[in-house]
Scaffold this motif. Sequence first.
Motif, PDB file in Angstrom:
ATOM      1  N   THR B 204       0.800  -1.218   0.000  1.00  0.00           N
ATOM      2  CA  THR B 204       0.000   0.000   0.000  1.00  0.00           C
ATOM      3  C   THR B 204       0.831   1.266   0.000  1.00  0.00           C
ATOM      4  O   THR B 204       0.392   2.294  -0.464  1.00  0.00           O
ATOM      5  CB  THR B 204      -0.948   0.027   1.201  1.00  0.00           C
ATOM      6  OG1 THR B 204      -0.168  -0.207   2.377  1.00  0.00           O
ATOM      7  CG2 THR B 204      -2.008  -1.038   1.088  1.00  0.00           C
ATOM      8  N   MET B 205       2.038   1.221   0.566  1.00  0.00           N
ATOM      9  CA  MET B 205       2.750   2.478   0.767  1.00  0.00           C
ATOM     10  C   MET B 205       3.777   2.814  -0.305  1.00  0.00           C
ATOM     11  O   MET B 205       4.005   3.977  -0.599  1.00  0.00           O
ATOM     12  CB  MET B 205       3.447   2.451   2.128  1.00  0.00           C
ATOM     13  CG  MET B 205       2.460   2.308   3.255  1.00  0.00           C
ATOM     14  SD  MET B 205       3.282   2.233   4.826  1.00  0.00           S
ATOM     15  CE  MET B 205       3.705   3.935   5.050  1.00  0.00           C
ATOM     16  N   GLY B 206       4.435   1.812  -0.833  1.00  0.00           N
ATOM     17  CA  GLY B 206       5.604   2.103  -1.644  1.00  0.00           C
ATOM     18  C   GLY B 206       5.316   2.549  -3.053  1.00  0.00           C
ATOM     19  O   GLY B 206       4.345   2.108  -3.672  1.00  0.00           O
ATOM     20  N   ASP B 207       6.174   3.434  -3.590  1.00  0.00           N
ATOM     21  CA  ASP B 207       6.172   3.685  -5.028  1.00  0.00           C
ATOM     22  C   ASP B 207       6.701   2.420  -5.690  1.00  0.00           C
ATOM     23  O   ASP B 207       6.195   1.964  -6.690  1.00  0.00           O
ATOM     24  CB  ASP B 207       7.117   4.844  -5.378  1.00  0.00           C
ATOM     25  CG  ASP B 207       6.580   6.163  -4.888  1.00  0.00           C
ATOM     26  OD1 ASP B 207       5.339   6.286  -4.812  1.00  0.00           O
ATOM     27  OD2 ASP B 207       7.381   7.048  -4.556  1.00  0.00           O
ATOM     28  N   ARG B 208       7.768   1.905  -5.065  1.00  0.00           N
ATOM     29  CA  ARG B 208       8.321   0.636  -5.515  1.00  0.00           C
ATOM     30  C   ARG B 208       8.630  -0.196  -4.281  1.00  0.00           C
ATOM     31  O   ARG B 208       8.849   0.347  -3.209  1.00  0.00           O
ATOM     32  CB  ARG B 208       9.625   0.865  -6.301  1.00  0.00           C
ATOM     33  CG  ARG B 208       9.366   1.333  -7.731  1.00  0.00           C
ATOM     34  CD  ARG B 208      10.624   1.222  -8.557  1.00  0.00           C
ATOM     35  NE  ARG B 208      11.724   1.950  -7.925  1.00  0.00           N
ATOM     36  CZ  ARG B 208      13.005   1.678  -8.160  1.00  0.00           C
ATOM     37  NH1 ARG B 208      13.341   0.704  -8.976  1.00  0.00           N
ATOM     38  NH2 ARG B 208      13.952   2.375  -7.565  1.00  0.00           N
ATOM     39  N   ILE B 209       8.642  -1.489  -4.447  1.00  0.00           N
ATOM     40  CA  ILE B 209       9.060  -2.320  -3.329  1.00  0.00           C
ATOM     41  C   ILE B 209      10.236  -3.185  -3.750  1.00  0.00           C
ATOM     42  O   ILE B 209      10.366  -3.571  -4.913  1.00  0.00           O
ATOM     43  CB  ILE B 209       7.903  -3.190  -2.744  1.00  0.00           C
ATOM     44  CG1 ILE B 209       7.290  -4.103  -3.791  1.00  0.00           C
ATOM     45  CG2 ILE B 209       6.838  -2.335  -2.154  1.00  0.00           C
ATOM     46  CD1 ILE B 209       6.103  -4.876  -3.258  1.00  0.00           C
ATOM     47  N   ALA B 210      11.104  -3.439  -2.780  1.00  0.00           N
ATOM     48  CA  ALA B 210      12.260  -4.303  -3.023  1.00  0.00           C
ATOM     49  C   ALA B 210      12.111  -5.466  -2.055  1.00  0.00           C
ATOM     50  O   ALA B 210      11.998  -5.270  -0.851  1.00  0.00           O
ATOM     51  CB  ALA B 210      13.549  -3.546  -2.750  1.00  0.00           C
ATOM     52  N   ILE B 211      12.073  -6.674  -2.611  1.00  0.00           N
ATOM     53  CA  ILE B 211      11.862  -7.846  -1.765  1.00  0.00           C
ATOM     54  C   ILE B 211      13.199  -8.546  -1.545  1.00  0.00           C
ATOM     55  O   ILE B 211      13.915  -8.849  -2.490  1.00  0.00           O
ATOM     56  CB  ILE B 211      10.837  -8.811  -2.391  1.00  0.00           C
ATOM     57  CG1 ILE B 211       9.500  -8.090  -2.514  1.00  0.00           C
ATOM     58  CG2 ILE B 211      10.662 -10.059  -1.536  1.00  0.00           C
ATOM     59  CD1 ILE B 211       8.937  -8.077  -3.872  1.00  0.00           C
TER      60      ILE B 211
END
Lengths: 303, 387
Positions: B204-211
Amino acid sequence: MSTKTNKSTADRLFEVDYYRVALYGTLVVMLAFFLAPIETGIVTSFKTQTAVAETLPFLPAGGEGFTLSKWNTAIDVLSRGLLNSLAFAVPATLLSGLLGSITAYGLTLVNWRGQVAVLTLFVAGIFIPYQAVLVPLSKFWGVYVQLGKSLGFFWATTGISKDYAALIELTVTHVAYGLPMCTILFRSYYKSMSTEMMEAARLDGATLRKIYQRIVFPLSKPMFAVVFIYQFTQIWNDLLFALILVSSSSSPAAPIVLILSGLGSSMEGTDFALRMAGAFTAAIPTLIVYILFGDKFAKGVAS
Amino acid sequence: MADLTLDNVRKVFDDGGDDIVAVDDVSLDIEDGEFLVLVGPSGCGKSTTLRMIAGLESITAGEIRLGDRVINDVKSQHRDIAMVFQSYALYPHMTVRENMSFGLEESTDMPDSDIHSRVEDAGADLDIDELLDRKPGELSGGQQQRVALGRAIVRDPEVFLMDEPLSNLDAKLRAQMRTELQHLQEDLGVTTVYVTHDQTEAMTMGDRIAILDAGELQQVGTPLECYHQPANQFVAGFIGEPSMNFFDVERQGTRLIADGWESNTSFSYPLSEGTLDELGDTTDLTLGVRPEDIELRTEVEGDHAFETVVDVVEPMGNENAVHLQFDLEETHPDTFTATVGGMTSIDAGQPVVARFPEETVHIFDRHTGEALRNRELDSVETLETTI
């Protein structure tokens, strides 16, 4: 169940709880046991020589037997020592506390190589008995560092007797020997401090010195109370270093314990009343320190 | 403001002679003003990565740059980075105002009056202006959280770092703070790296996510990319709640056959030409399908439908999570999950038919975990336009 809990208050009043009776009984006996010597001491300090011999030790003497002269004499004789003792015990207490806190900060909340080795030295310092260092100590101040000589200009310009160099010697010695204990006390306290808080301060741009000054130091107040009480009592009551460094109760720089040790004993025998009055006079400053830092002390011990 | 670059950053901890690799050659480009969420299970190295950016942890190898400046050897004090900690890490002996001024006093030469007005402004922004003269101990968890945020905001740093800042809040407050944090970050436009283990926060929060997993970067992308086009099985299983269902299958000709199942409900899934091309010649595969993509029917229709029995139903109001079993006998007690609308009446023990539409399935190489085929995204868009 309900009938039991509904017992009237009158019934309860007459119920005897034997456990409680025994508990309070024991407490009263213990109280008497611990207070009796103090009470006897206070009562004795107000007695004349004859009253000491003729009345029971723990009963106050009335009329002829009551006197304030012993207290007057004790305060007269001891006031010089009282001031001397304050002159080195107060700075030594403050210094050892402050240095201990800074050392513990450096050893606990700052990361650097070789920390453990330094810490081990401090821990070892706690276990060195005072008796083992008496000869080197007297040699150090008597031969290698002669404050009477090296501070010659100071004594000459101020007109203060060279004998008072002993007070500086006592201050430094007590700081040195108190430091390991103070450091360990502060260290245990600092270990429980939040590391995230220190990291937050670092990210906020605070230097090591600023973190100590603005965060660690203000948060150490309860521990300072513990250390101050402990150190002050220790230093104030210490006779060994005083004997080695000052040696004579006739010296103008003699600490109170040194003068107290000879008070009331003469060729004619022991003046118990005078000794008691002297003992209480000498104990007053430590009592004051306990009262001043008592509430913080409780907090510090609890943490 | 500047963009933050991590270039093959590596962290090795020395644990009594054993080297433990906590972060394994992670490279990330975080653009100026971007909100990047670092997400992964506990122990995956996400917090260590964040701490290296903050300068609280040394960097074993690689480079971290802020703008054009390499900050590997710059002390935390001089990085111009603000961090919000999970425990808030407020200074307990200072008032809220002093907590918030501390960073400005220590890191800038700003006059007191400017600091005062900045703290007042930030306090008003965060709705804590009433609390400025209280101490942290007198505040609730949510209020302390705001103060911790305020302390970071007043500094107006190049980068915000947040280490699971919401995990100590209750569910309701957390949802509220989530949106608030997003708005705040948008308004301020400060590059933000946010660490969490909660995939909902990440989505919900990120512009992008890094897993991240086991110190290795698995995928970087927009939340929807990671959800619909996972790079591998780990990402597919980590993102999404309830998580994706996986079935170990073997390709035999043009069909996927469930591994080792020889019961009456033998699982056989035919594949289209296009899908087969994507698989190449790998035969040991894992079939993945998201719970919401499984269609529940009453009768078997077509090739992609299977008879199952309802094991447990978890009603959540808006939807039901239905746990299904292929085989009631003990040989394959594993269940898989499907979600259906909250108004659908469904009971445990009821036989239903589950259909896995081919356009929604993911297929992974069972040994490397790599995604060979992901669902088609154009179908998502058409669905959205029909609503």
